[in-house]
Design a protein around this motif. Structure first.
Motif, PDB file in Angstrom:
ATOM      1  N   PRO A   1      -5.439  -6.209 -57.754  1.00 52.54           N
ATOM      2  CA  PRO A   1      -4.599  -5.430 -56.836  1.00 52.54           C
ATOM      3  C   PRO A   1      -5.406  -4.692 -55.765  1.00 52.54           C
ATOM      4  O   PRO A   1      -4.845  -4.251 -54.757  1.00 52.54           O
ATOM      5  CB  PRO A   1      -3.880  -4.436 -57.770  1.00 52.54           C
ATOM      6  CG  PRO A   1      -4.692  -4.399 -59.016  1.00 52.54           C
ATOM      7  CD  PRO A   1      -5.403  -5.705 -59.139  1.00 52.54           C
ATOM      8  N   GLU A   2      -6.721  -4.577 -55.985  1.00 50.82           N
ATOM      9  CA  GLU A   2      -7.558  -3.941 -54.965  1.00 50.82           C
ATOM     10  C   GLU A   2      -7.816  -4.881 -53.788  1.00 50.82           C
ATOM     11  O   GLU A   2      -8.140  -4.428 -52.678  1.00 50.82           O
ATOM     12  CB  GLU A   2      -8.908  -3.519 -55.579  1.00 50.82           C
ATOM     13  CG  GLU A   2      -8.802  -2.536 -56.728  1.00 50.82           C
ATOM     14  CD  GLU A   2      -8.257  -1.191 -56.268  1.00 50.82           C
ATOM     15  OE1 GLU A   2      -8.645  -0.762 -55.170  1.00 50.82           O
ATOM     16  OE2 GLU A   2      -7.436  -0.604 -56.991  1.00 50.82           O
ATOM     17  N   ILE A   3      -7.709  -6.193 -54.034  1.00 52.34           N
ATOM     18  CA  ILE A   3      -8.006  -7.182 -52.983  1.00 52.34           C
ATOM     19  C   ILE A   3      -6.725  -7.807 -52.435  1.00 52.34           C
ATOM     20  O   ILE A   3      -6.591  -8.020 -51.230  1.00 52.34           O
ATOM     21  CB  ILE A   3      -8.936  -8.281 -53.537  1.00 52.34           C
ATOM     22  CG1 ILE A   3     -10.222  -7.656 -54.088  1.00 52.34           C
ATOM     23  CG2 ILE A   3      -9.269  -9.302 -52.448  1.00 52.34           C
ATOM     24  CD1 ILE A   3     -11.147  -8.645 -54.780  1.00 52.34           C
ATOM     25  N   CYS A   4      -5.777  -8.112 -53.305  1.00 48.45           N
ATOM     26  CA  CYS A   4      -4.523  -8.759 -52.888  1.00 48.45           C
ATOM     27  C   CYS A   4      -3.696  -7.813 -52.019  1.00 48.45           C
ATOM     28  O   CYS A   4      -3.528  -6.643 -52.344  1.00 48.45           O
ATOM     29  CB  CYS A   4      -3.719  -9.148 -54.130  1.00 48.45           C
ATOM     30  SG  CYS A   4      -2.090  -9.810 -53.763  1.00 48.45           S
ATOM     31  N   ASN A   5      -3.200  -8.370 -50.895  1.00 47.27           N
ATOM     32  CA  ASN A   5      -2.359  -7.552 -50.015  1.00 47.27           C
ATOM     33  C   ASN A   5      -0.879  -7.942 -50.074  1.00 47.27           C
ATOM     34  O   ASN A   5      -0.078  -7.503 -49.252  1.00 47.27           O
ATOM     35  CB  ASN A   5      -2.858  -7.640 -48.566  1.00 47.27           C
ATOM     36  CG  ASN A   5      -2.744  -9.045 -48.003  1.00 47.27           C
ATOM     37  OD1 ASN A   5      -2.294  -9.953 -48.685  1.00 47.27           O
ATOM     38  ND2 ASN A   5      -3.165  -9.231 -46.764  1.00 47.27           N
TER      39      ASN A   5
END
Ligand code: SF4
Ligand code: SF4
Length: 100
Positions: A23-27
């Motif tokens: 979730p830190e990378i996926c937008n």
């Protein structure tokens, strides 16, 4: 009781865990959702959050979702144990895997 509507949620009953998201990378662009031929994934009802894995047992592990993702590391495929084979390059002898 909360008035918030729940539109869908992951199938927590099956042991299958074909893909996970960081979730830190996926937008939450949902390109992977559109790429999945068998509709394993659905958009998260919360805008900008990673998609939900609704039907994990339907995954074919072909990798279209990971291949189309524009953000490296946002989605990761977890192959079943029998599919975690190694390949060997004829020219160099190097062993490698095509996924994790
Ligand atoms: S590996 Fe293929 S079938 Fe599985 S979620 Fe990704 S696109 Fe869908
Ligand atoms: S995993 Fe990649 S393609 Fe899928 S919603 Fe996140 S950023 Fe978009």
């Amino acid at each position: 009781m909360s008035e918030e509507k729940i539109y869908a949620f992951p199938n927590g009953c099956t042991p299958g865990n074909p893909v996970t998201f960081d979730p830190e990378i996926c937008n939450g662009c949902n390109l992977c959702v559109d790429a999945c031929q068998v509709d394993v994934l659905i958009p998260n009802p919360v805008k900008g959050k990673p998609p939900l894995v609704l039907f994990p047992e339907e995954c074919w592990y072909a990798g279209c979702c990971e291949g189309i993702c524009p953000r490296p590391g946002a989605i990761q495929i977890h192959l079943p144990l029998p599919q975690r084979v190694r390949w060997k390059r004829k020219d160099t002898g190097e062993h490698f895997r095509v996924s994790r």
